[in-house]
Write a protein that holds these residues in place. Sequence first.
Motif, PDB file in Angstrom:
ATOM      1  N   HIS A 420       0.695  -1.132   0.088  1.00 13.38           N
ATOM      2  CA  HIS A 420      -0.019   0.055   0.010  1.00 13.38           C
ATOM      3  C   HIS A 420       0.797   1.320  -0.216  1.00 13.38           C
ATOM      4  N   ILE A 421       0.580   2.298  -0.762  1.00 15.02           N
ATOM      5  CA  ILE A 421       1.414   3.530  -0.934  1.00 15.02           C
ATOM      6  C   ILE A 421       0.210   4.593  -0.338  1.00 15.02           C
ATOM      7  N   GLY A 422       0.906   5.686   0.442  1.00 14.06           N
ATOM      8  CA  GLY A 422      -0.088   6.655   0.865  1.00 14.06           C
ATOM      9  C   GLY A 422       0.995   7.727   1.330  1.00 14.06           C
ATOM     10  N   ILE A 423       0.324   9.060   1.533  1.00 10.39           N
ATOM     11  CA  ILE A 423       0.959  10.318   1.761  1.00 10.39           C
ATOM     12  C   ILE A 423       0.665  10.702   3.397  1.00 10.39           C
ATOM     13  N   MET A 424       1.793  11.422   3.804  1.00  8.27           N
ATOM     14  CA  MET A 424       1.675  12.062   5.013  1.00  8.27           C
ATOM     15  C   MET A 424       0.818  13.493   4.642  1.00  8.27           C
ATOM     16  N   VAL A 425      -0.404  13.681   5.289  1.00  8.03           N
ATOM     17  CA  VAL A 425      -0.949  14.940   5.046  1.00  8.03           C
ATOM     18  C   VAL A 425      -0.539  16.131   6.146  1.00  8.03           C
ATOM     19  N   GLU A 426       0.589  16.969   5.696  1.00 11.53           N
ATOM     20  CA  GLU A 426       1.247  17.795   6.728  1.00 11.53           C
ATOM     21  C   GLU A 426       1.543  19.022   6.045  1.00 11.53           C
ATOM     22  N   THR A 427       0.924  19.229   4.755  1.00 11.11           N
ATOM     23  CA  THR A 427       1.356  20.525   4.160  1.00 11.11           C
ATOM     24  C   THR A 427      -0.120  21.206   3.922  1.00 11.11           C
ATOM     25  N   PRO A 428      -0.615  22.337   4.122  1.00 12.27           N
ATOM     26  CA  PRO A 428      -1.630  22.889   4.048  1.00 12.27           C
ATOM     27  C   PRO A 428      -2.324  22.488   2.434  1.00 12.27           C
ATOM     28  N   ALA A 429      -1.482  22.502   1.454  1.00  7.40           N
ATOM     29  CA  ALA A 429      -1.635  22.087   0.090  1.00  7.40           C
ATOM     30  C   ALA A 429      -2.443  20.592   0.027  1.00  7.40           C
ATOM     31  N   SER A 430      -1.489  19.565   0.571  1.00 10.49           N
ATOM     32  CA  SER A 430      -2.364  18.437   0.667  1.00 10.49           C
ATOM     33  C   SER A 430      -3.428  18.240   1.423  1.00 10.49           C
ATOM     34  N   ALA A 431      -3.765  19.251   2.574  1.00  7.89           N
ATOM     35  CA  ALA A 431      -4.967  18.966   3.169  1.00  7.89           C
ATOM     36  C   ALA A 431      -6.218  19.381   2.467  1.00  7.89           C
ATOM     37  N   VAL A 432      -5.743  20.537   1.580  1.00  2.96           N
ATOM     38  CA  VAL A 432      -6.830  21.267   0.953  1.00  2.96           C
ATOM     39  C   VAL A 432      -7.360  20.226  -0.391  1.00  2.96           C
ATOM     40  N   LEU A 433      -6.254  19.523  -0.768  1.00  2.00           N
ATOM     41  CA  LEU A 433      -6.402  18.655  -2.120  1.00  2.00           C
ATOM     42  C   LEU A 433      -6.709  17.257  -1.357  1.00  2.00           C
ATOM     43  N   ASN A 473      -6.493  26.080  16.426  1.00  2.00           N
ATOM     44  CA  ASN A 473      -6.936  27.188  15.736  1.00  2.00           C
ATOM     45  C   ASN A 473      -7.865  26.469  14.691  1.00  2.00           C
ATOM     46  N   PRO A 474      -9.189  27.069  14.505  1.00  2.00           N
ATOM     47  CA  PRO A 474     -10.006  26.386  13.683  1.00  2.00           C
ATOM     48  C   PRO A 474      -9.659  26.331  12.307  1.00  2.00           C
ATOM     49  N   ALA A 475      -8.579  26.847  11.640  1.00  2.00           N
ATOM     50  CA  ALA A 475      -8.263  26.585  10.318  1.00  2.00           C
ATOM     51  C   ALA A 475      -7.441  25.346  10.359  1.00  2.00           C
ATOM     52  N   VAL A 476      -6.832  24.759  11.455  1.00  2.00           N
ATOM     53  CA  VAL A 476      -5.868  23.461  11.475  1.00  2.00           C
ATOM     54  C   VAL A 476      -7.159  22.503  11.816  1.00  2.00           C
ATOM     55  N   ILE A 477      -8.107  22.547  12.496  1.00  2.00           N
ATOM     56  CA  ILE A 477      -9.142  21.667  12.771  1.00  2.00           C
ATOM     57  C   ILE A 477      -9.736  21.399  11.504  1.00  2.00           C
ATOM     58  N   ARG A 478     -10.276  22.526  10.597  1.00  2.17           N
ATOM     59  CA  ARG A 478     -10.844  22.379   9.637  1.00  2.17           C
ATOM     60  C   ARG A 478     -10.224  21.362   8.381  1.00  2.17           C
ATOM     61  N   LEU A 479      -8.877  21.731   8.453  1.00  8.71           N
ATOM     62  CA  LEU A 479      -8.323  20.944   7.421  1.00  8.71           C
ATOM     63  C   LEU A 479      -7.984  19.370   7.815  1.00  8.71           C
ATOM     64  N   ILE A 480      -7.935  19.270   9.163  1.00  8.65           N
ATOM     65  CA  ILE A 480      -7.738  17.926   9.602  1.00  8.65           C
ATOM     66  C   ILE A 480      -9.042  17.199   9.296  1.00  8.65           C
ATOM     67  N   GLY A 481     -10.224  18.001   9.684  1.00 11.70           N
ATOM     68  CA  GLY A 481     -11.783  17.231   9.401  1.00 11.70           C
ATOM     69  C   GLY A 481     -11.578  17.156   7.912  1.00 11.70           C
ATOM     70  N   ASN A 482     -11.434  18.036   7.119  1.00 16.04           N
ATOM     71  CA  ASN A 482     -11.514  17.931   5.531  1.00 16.04           C
ATOM     72  C   ASN A 482     -10.624  16.786   5.128  1.00 16.04           C
ATOM     73  N   THR A 483      -9.427  16.354   5.535  1.00 20.26           N
ATOM     74  CA  THR A 483      -8.623  15.368   5.168  1.00 20.26           C
ATOM     75  C   THR A 483      -9.235  13.923   5.668  1.00 20.26           C
ATOM     76  N   ILE A 484      -9.871  14.066   6.932  1.00 17.69           N
ATOM     77  CA  ILE A 484     -10.124  12.548   7.428  1.00 17.69           C
ATOM     78  C   ILE A 484     -11.567  12.173   6.666  1.00 17.69           C
ATOM     79  N   ARG A 485     -12.466  13.319   6.473  1.00 21.81           N
ATOM     80  CA  ARG A 485     -13.712  13.201   5.852  1.00 21.81           C
ATOM     81  C   ARG A 485     -13.446  12.704   4.460  1.00 21.81           C
TER      82      ARG A 485
END
Length: 570
Positions: A420-433, A473-485
Amino acid sequence: MIQLNGTAGAPGIALGTVVILRKPVVSENKPCLNAPAELQRFEAARLECVEKTIKLHTDLLEHNDDEAKIVKAYKMILDDLVFISPIQKEITNGTSAEDAVALQVEKLSSVFAVMKTDYMRQRADDIRHVGNMLTQTLQGCNDFQLPEEPSILVSEDLSPVDTLRINRNYLAGIVTQFGGRTSHTVILAKTIGIPAVTGVSNVLEKFSDAETAIIDGTTGDVYLDPDASTIVNYYKRIDREKALAEKVRESQHVAGRTLDDVDIQICANVGGEQDMKPLEDIAYDGIGLFRTEFVFGRFSRYPTFEEQYEAYSEVVKKAEGRPVIIRTLDIGGDKDLAYFELPKEENPFLGYRAVRVCLDREQIFLDQLMAILAAGACGKAKIMFPMITEMSEFVACKRLVAKAKNLLQDRKIPFDEDIHIGIMVETPASAVLADRFATVCDFVSIGTNDLTQYVTCTDRANPNIQKLYNPYNPAVIRLIGNTIRSARQAGIEAGVCGELAGELNFIPLLVGFGVNKLSMSPALIEKVRYLVCRLNQREMSRLSDQVLNIDDPYEIESLVTSVSERALAI
Ligand code: PEP
Ligand code: MG
């Protein structure tokens, strides 16, 4: 109050009076006017040390095998002609005993310090400790008293002999400059059951004006002369830790399943086989982050495919069929390795780092990918790429995985074809995308340490702006939520492997967003699982939705903390 950051050593938190243990100062080129008398002085000191180690060894055999082994190693060095003869020769040539010992310690420990394995490198610590013991004895300074109150012992380096001279009733915690996560300081602190933080640079200077300190051996944080609110938080945490430890002890070895039957894997973050030991006695679901920088850090040149294969396969085998997510090299930023010869940069965290370096050094990258693929044949490994910002980087990484597979095939080396191949989501760019990445990855794992840093534009190591480095910070939480969902919608695994995965107050949010996997330092696993088993996923989902409409980070923190505390009933 000053906040410092070291390496998490032994877990726990402590508050105490700062007590600095300085090593004896050796005045170089102290003249030696009478070589035979100096030789006798050295021999007397050596014999005194031998006697001391024999006595300590006998005492320790009864109740602490680890420490007994360390002290035995000291005695062997004290008796070893390879160690003693050059000192005697130096003294015969007119050098003082202290200087001769210092010279020999420097010479031998520098040989061990660059050796390949952690084990051999730590023999350099042994030699330094024996040198200190000899110098202290030569200078007649054997006594060291802690005040009769909880004390934080601060030293450049601490040997077992140092800690054995100390009244442990008053030893609340240890901070050192030298000694890594497998150093004797850490082994000893864990054995005694007190927290330890290592790797604090210029430790003596930084602590010189401090009267009290709070140290957190789980995170590596140190607070010098803590202010009132930090102290209040500390006492709150101590009370919680005690109550929680009691409950966790009663409920070991259950699965990570919420009250409404949602399974959440509870995994460990490791840096190599040496970190697998604490996992032998606890239930865990796999390795959610294997930081391969630690493997590269053992070498003074690029490790070969074979050397890497050995390091990765050892962990995969020890995981006994549980999945091991191996992150490809994350060099750069604050993690430098001299042999990479990375350019000095104005903004290293925004610079040449991780896959940005690896994609430019194809052969090095291929060796690593081949080693991970081959280790996958010994159990279950997965590949994770750090610091991805663009789809093209991921595509290039995947292309190299395909090339690595071909090379292994040509060389007839077994490997996991379906890794399995995956990515670490740790940049805002990858979290938005995240929704886009979720269509091409087998899994994602959120690196909340860097994500928080990059979203809040706050260097996580800069003490002046720590208040802004706030995962609530709600911006961090929003991106975490966006990524998981997004990941869950695409039907792939959504994990978190940054420090927030082990942060009890934050976990209700992660569970609410639908996280499948939480990965953390082994010391936190049991507590986290205990909490997860006491949360209702559907309720947490409603909580997460509610939080997405709150602007104030402190309001969010206090809301989710109350949920966590209620679930833990403390
Ligand atoms: C992270 O960024 O959250 C992470 C786990 O990676 P590291 O701390 O190694 O940068
Ligand atoms: Mg990171």
